[in-house]
Design a protein around this motif. Structure first.
Motif, PDB file in Angstrom:
ATOM      1  N   ALA A 102       8.538  15.586   4.506  1.00 41.92           N
ATOM      2  CA  ALA A 102       8.683  14.967   5.683  1.00 41.92           C
ATOM      3  C   ALA A 102       7.344  14.332   6.381  1.00 41.92           C
ATOM      4  O   ALA A 102       7.427  12.852   6.166  1.00 41.92           O
ATOM      5  CB  ALA A 102       8.865  15.599   7.195  1.00 41.92           C
ATOM      6  N   GLU A 103       5.836  15.175   5.736  1.00 42.15           N
ATOM      7  CA  GLU A 103       4.863  14.754   5.693  1.00 42.15           C
ATOM      8  C   GLU A 103       4.509  13.190   4.276  1.00 42.15           C
ATOM      9  O   GLU A 103       4.426  11.736   4.468  1.00 42.15           O
ATOM     10  CB  GLU A 103       4.118  15.433   5.710  1.00 42.15           C
ATOM     11  CG  GLU A 103       3.487  16.041   6.720  1.00 42.15           C
ATOM     12  CD  GLU A 103       2.427  16.793   5.725  1.00 42.15           C
ATOM     13  OE1 GLU A 103       2.108  17.598   7.077  1.00 42.15           O
ATOM     14  OE2 GLU A 103       2.449  17.567   5.081  1.00 42.15           O
ATOM     15  N   PHE A 104       5.644  13.699   3.621  1.00 44.48           N
ATOM     16  CA  PHE A 104       5.609  12.741   2.990  1.00 44.48           C
ATOM     17  C   PHE A 104       6.449  11.160   3.434  1.00 44.48           C
ATOM     18  O   PHE A 104       5.535  10.036   2.333  1.00 44.48           O
ATOM     19  CB  PHE A 104       6.554  13.017   1.121  1.00 44.48           C
ATOM     20  CG  PHE A 104       6.333  12.060   0.346  1.00 44.48           C
ATOM     21  CD1 PHE A 104       5.307  11.418  -0.390  1.00 44.48           C
ATOM     22  CD2 PHE A 104       7.980  11.967  -0.913  1.00 44.48           C
ATOM     23  CE1 PHE A 104       5.537  10.257  -1.648  1.00 44.48           C
ATOM     24  CE2 PHE A 104       7.878  10.750  -1.436  1.00 44.48           C
ATOM     25  CZ  PHE A 104       6.552  10.130  -1.707  1.00 44.48           C
ATOM     26  N   PHE A 105       7.738  11.292   3.206  1.00 42.16           N
ATOM     27  CA  PHE A 105       8.266  10.244   4.294  1.00 42.16           C
ATOM     28  C   PHE A 105       7.243   9.412   5.177  1.00 42.16           C
ATOM     29  O   PHE A 105       7.310   8.492   4.438  1.00 42.16           O
ATOM     30  CB  PHE A 105       9.899  10.732   4.383  1.00 42.16           C
ATOM     31  CG  PHE A 105      10.409   9.558   5.148  1.00 42.16           C
ATOM     32  CD1 PHE A 105      10.989   9.169   4.765  1.00 42.16           C
ATOM     33  CD2 PHE A 105      10.335   9.545   6.976  1.00 42.16           C
ATOM     34  CE1 PHE A 105      12.047   7.842   5.501  1.00 42.16           C
ATOM     35  CE2 PHE A 105      10.747   8.501   7.145  1.00 42.16           C
ATOM     36  CZ  PHE A 105      12.072   7.812   6.353  1.00 42.16           C
ATOM     37  N   VAL A 106       6.948   9.836   6.346  1.00 45.34           N
ATOM     38  CA  VAL A 106       5.517   8.831   6.864  1.00 45.34           C
ATOM     39  C   VAL A 106       4.646   9.021   6.546  1.00 45.34           C
ATOM     40  O   VAL A 106       4.215   7.522   6.502  1.00 45.34           O
ATOM     41  CB  VAL A 106       5.591  10.213   7.934  1.00 45.34           C
ATOM     42  CG1 VAL A 106       4.676   9.478   9.161  1.00 45.34           C
ATOM     43  CG2 VAL A 106       6.505  11.177   8.594  1.00 45.34           C
ATOM     44  N   THR A 107       4.201   9.342   5.140  1.00 46.50           N
ATOM     45  CA  THR A 107       3.136   9.286   4.471  1.00 46.50           C
ATOM     46  C   THR A 107       3.701   7.566   4.168  1.00 46.50           C
ATOM     47  O   THR A 107       2.726   6.232   4.098  1.00 46.50           O
ATOM     48  CB  THR A 107       2.520   9.623   3.433  1.00 46.50           C
ATOM     49  OG1 THR A 107       1.912  10.999   4.238  1.00 46.50           O
ATOM     50  CG2 THR A 107       1.487   8.727   2.892  1.00 46.50           C
ATOM     51  N   VAL A 108       4.540   7.387   3.374  1.00 45.97           N
ATOM     52  CA  VAL A 108       5.341   6.386   2.421  1.00 45.97           C
ATOM     53  C   VAL A 108       5.196   5.321   3.618  1.00 45.97           C
ATOM     54  O   VAL A 108       4.678   3.727   3.028  1.00 45.97           O
ATOM     55  CB  VAL A 108       6.588   7.005   1.408  1.00 45.97           C
ATOM     56  CG1 VAL A 108       6.810   5.541   0.800  1.00 45.97           C
ATOM     57  CG2 VAL A 108       6.250   7.528   0.465  1.00 45.97           C
ATOM     58  N   ALA A 109       5.961   5.402   4.723  1.00 46.38           N
ATOM     59  CA  ALA A 109       6.653   4.307   5.505  1.00 46.38           C
ATOM     60  C   ALA A 109       5.439   3.596   6.241  1.00 46.38           C
ATOM     61  O   ALA A 109       5.092   2.745   6.524  1.00 46.38           O
ATOM     62  CB  ALA A 109       7.153   4.892   6.669  1.00 46.38           C
ATOM     63  N   VAL A 110       3.979   4.322   6.464  1.00 47.65           N
ATOM     64  CA  VAL A 110       2.716   3.751   6.965  1.00 47.65           C
ATOM     65  C   VAL A 110       1.722   3.240   6.109  1.00 47.65           C
ATOM     66  O   VAL A 110       1.428   2.214   6.476  1.00 47.65           O
ATOM     67  CB  VAL A 110       1.442   5.523   7.186  1.00 47.65           C
ATOM     68  CG1 VAL A 110       0.563   4.886   7.680  1.00 47.65           C
ATOM     69  CG2 VAL A 110       2.038   6.129   8.492  1.00 47.65           C
ATOM     70  N   PHE A 111       2.216   3.829   5.013  1.00 46.09           N
ATOM     71  CA  PHE A 111       1.895   3.018   3.768  1.00 46.09           C
ATOM     72  C   PHE A 111       2.685   1.094   3.621  1.00 46.09           C
ATOM     73  O   PHE A 111       1.474   0.492   3.929  1.00 46.09           O
ATOM     74  CB  PHE A 111       1.160   3.524   2.293  1.00 46.09           C
ATOM     75  CG  PHE A 111       0.282   4.149   2.270  1.00 46.09           C
ATOM     76  CD1 PHE A 111      -1.329   3.318   1.979  1.00 46.09           C
ATOM     77  CD2 PHE A 111       0.114   5.480   1.932  1.00 46.09           C
ATOM     78  CE1 PHE A 111      -2.266   4.765   1.734  1.00 46.09           C
ATOM     79  CE2 PHE A 111      -0.937   6.405   1.817  1.00 46.09           C
ATOM     80  CZ  PHE A 111      -2.126   5.800   1.924  1.00 46.09           C
ATOM     81  N   ALA A 112       3.683   1.683   3.175  1.00 48.33           N
ATOM     82  CA  ALA A 112       4.163   0.009   3.595  1.00 48.33           C
ATOM     83  C   ALA A 112       4.138  -0.712   4.398  1.00 48.33           C
ATOM     84  O   ALA A 112       3.851  -1.461   4.674  1.00 48.33           O
ATOM     85  CB  ALA A 112       6.133   1.070   3.527  1.00 48.33           C
ATOM     86  N   PHE A 113       4.149  -0.340   5.472  1.00 44.52           N
ATOM     87  CA  PHE A 113       3.220  -1.263   6.984  1.00 44.52           C
ATOM     88  C   PHE A 113       2.429  -1.107   6.592  1.00 44.52           C
ATOM     89  O   PHE A 113       2.555  -2.591   7.522  1.00 44.52           O
ATOM     90  CB  PHE A 113       3.404   0.717   8.286  1.00 44.52           C
ATOM     91  CG  PHE A 113       2.971  -0.450   9.556  1.00 44.52           C
ATOM     92  CD1 PHE A 113       3.653  -0.916  10.469  1.00 44.52           C
ATOM     93  CD2 PHE A 113       1.641   0.172   9.920  1.00 44.52           C
ATOM     94  CE1 PHE A 113       2.190  -2.062  11.459  1.00 44.52           C
ATOM     95  CE2 PHE A 113       0.764  -0.558  11.281  1.00 44.52           C
ATOM     96  CZ  PHE A 113       1.319  -1.172  11.360  1.00 44.52           C
ATOM     97  N   LEU A 114       1.022  -0.768   6.396  1.00 46.06           N
ATOM     98  CA  LEU A 114      -0.036  -0.947   6.822  1.00 46.06           C
ATOM     99  C   LEU A 114      -0.245  -2.212   5.429  1.00 46.06           C
ATOM    100  O   LEU A 114      -0.418  -4.197   5.304  1.00 46.06           O
ATOM    101  CB  LEU A 114      -1.116  -0.428   6.132  1.00 46.06           C
ATOM    102  CG  LEU A 114      -1.247   1.088   7.256  1.00 46.06           C
ATOM    103  CD1 LEU A 114      -2.780   1.523   6.172  1.00 46.06           C
ATOM    104  CD2 LEU A 114      -2.640   0.126   8.516  1.00 46.06           C
TER     105      LEU A 114
END
Length: 290
Positions: A102-114
């Motif tokens: 779950a944290e890996f998925f959210v981290t990738v999403a945040v980096f992709a957003f930025l």
């Protein structure tokens, strides 16, 4: 407001209408939806345990859980149904730790957003710097490829973890592990199941992001110019094309009919019209000879 009007009037936002900018805008939006639907989730389910001794029963047990889904730390109190008047309860923990996926998925999403937000800013306001020396498109291509791969790994891992979370929080499965539900005369049932539609949506947005970032690789690759024939120089050691001789192809210096060139000689001993040209009278006429 004046700055925005000037940017629109100057055509700064034309890149949004192009595939490169439009896909980057979609990547930015879908990344928000991906980490928001997963990272903000909280759910619960309900159980009912009715023992043979009424005083021991608990007919409304609520179990709350949420992101980052460390279920092995989530517990609730359940009756043991041992037949005592006072009743006895024990701690029951859920099974599983799915925080890494779950944290890996959210981290990738945040980096992709930025990154998508930063790339949009570069496209809009630093387009000349982006294309200078072709460094911008190359960096963009590498970053887009890395994020596309991370979306693939994180979305697959999160989809598998979500399936395990649903199984670990299913009321029927939890009740099957309660010692009190195995006592004679005990009746156990699930009151409500957790609502996981938001988590299902996060998985959908994860794979949509994978499609977007993978598809955008082609448009970023085109910006590098590597795919066109003009981007490749002549092969090393290729012979140079010989230059044409001065004065035109196959012509001697000076050309035909020019001084220093070929000129036909109709003079003495040569073939050609006699002096005076064809059709002119001879010095002595034919009639006088008669």
């Amino acid at each position: 407001m004046e700055v925005l009007n000037q940017l629109v009037a100057g055509g700064q936002f034309r890149v949004i209408k192009e595939p490169l900018g439009f896909l980057k805008l979609l990547e930015w939006l879908f990344s928000i939806f991906a980490f928001a639907t997963c990272g903000s989730y909280s759910g619960s389910f309900g159980l009912s345990v009715e023992c043979a001794t009424r005083n021991e029963s608990d007919l409304n047990i609520a179990v709350d859980f949420g992101y980052p889904f460390r279920l092995h730390q989530v517990y609730f109190l359940a009756p043991t149904c041992q037949g005592t008047e006072r009743g006895h309860q024990e701690k029951v923990f859920l099974v599983g730790d799915y925080s890494s996926a779950a944290e890996f998925f959210v981290t990738v999403a945040v980096f992709a957003f930025l990154y998508a937000l930063g790339a949009l800013g570069v496209y809009l306001f630093l387009d000349s710097k982006y294309r200078e020396n072709n460094k911008g498109p190359v960096i963009d291509l590498v970053a887009t490829g890395v994020l596309a791969f991370l979306w693939l790994v994180s979305s697959c891992a999160w989809a598998k973890a979500l399936a395990d979370i649903k199984e670990a929080t299913a009321p029927a499965g939890v009740l099957a592990e309660l010692p009190g539900c195995r006592r004679p005369g005990a009746r156990c049932r699930g009151l409500r199941s957790p609502v996981t539609s938001g988590l299902n949506t996060s998985v959908v947005f994860g794979f949509l992001n994978l499609v977007l970032w993978t598809g955008n690789l082609w448009f970023v690759f085109k910006e590098t110019g590597w795919g066109g024939p003009w981007g490749r120089g002549p092969p090393a050691g290729a012979p140079e094309k010989p230059a044409a001789p001065e004065g035109g192809y196959g012509q001697p210096e000076g050309g035909y009919g020019q001084p220093g060139g070929y000129q036909p000689d109709y003079g003495q001993g040569g073939y050609g019209p006699p002096e005076g040209g064809y059709g002119q009278a001879a010095p002595t006429s034919f009639a006088n000879q008669m």
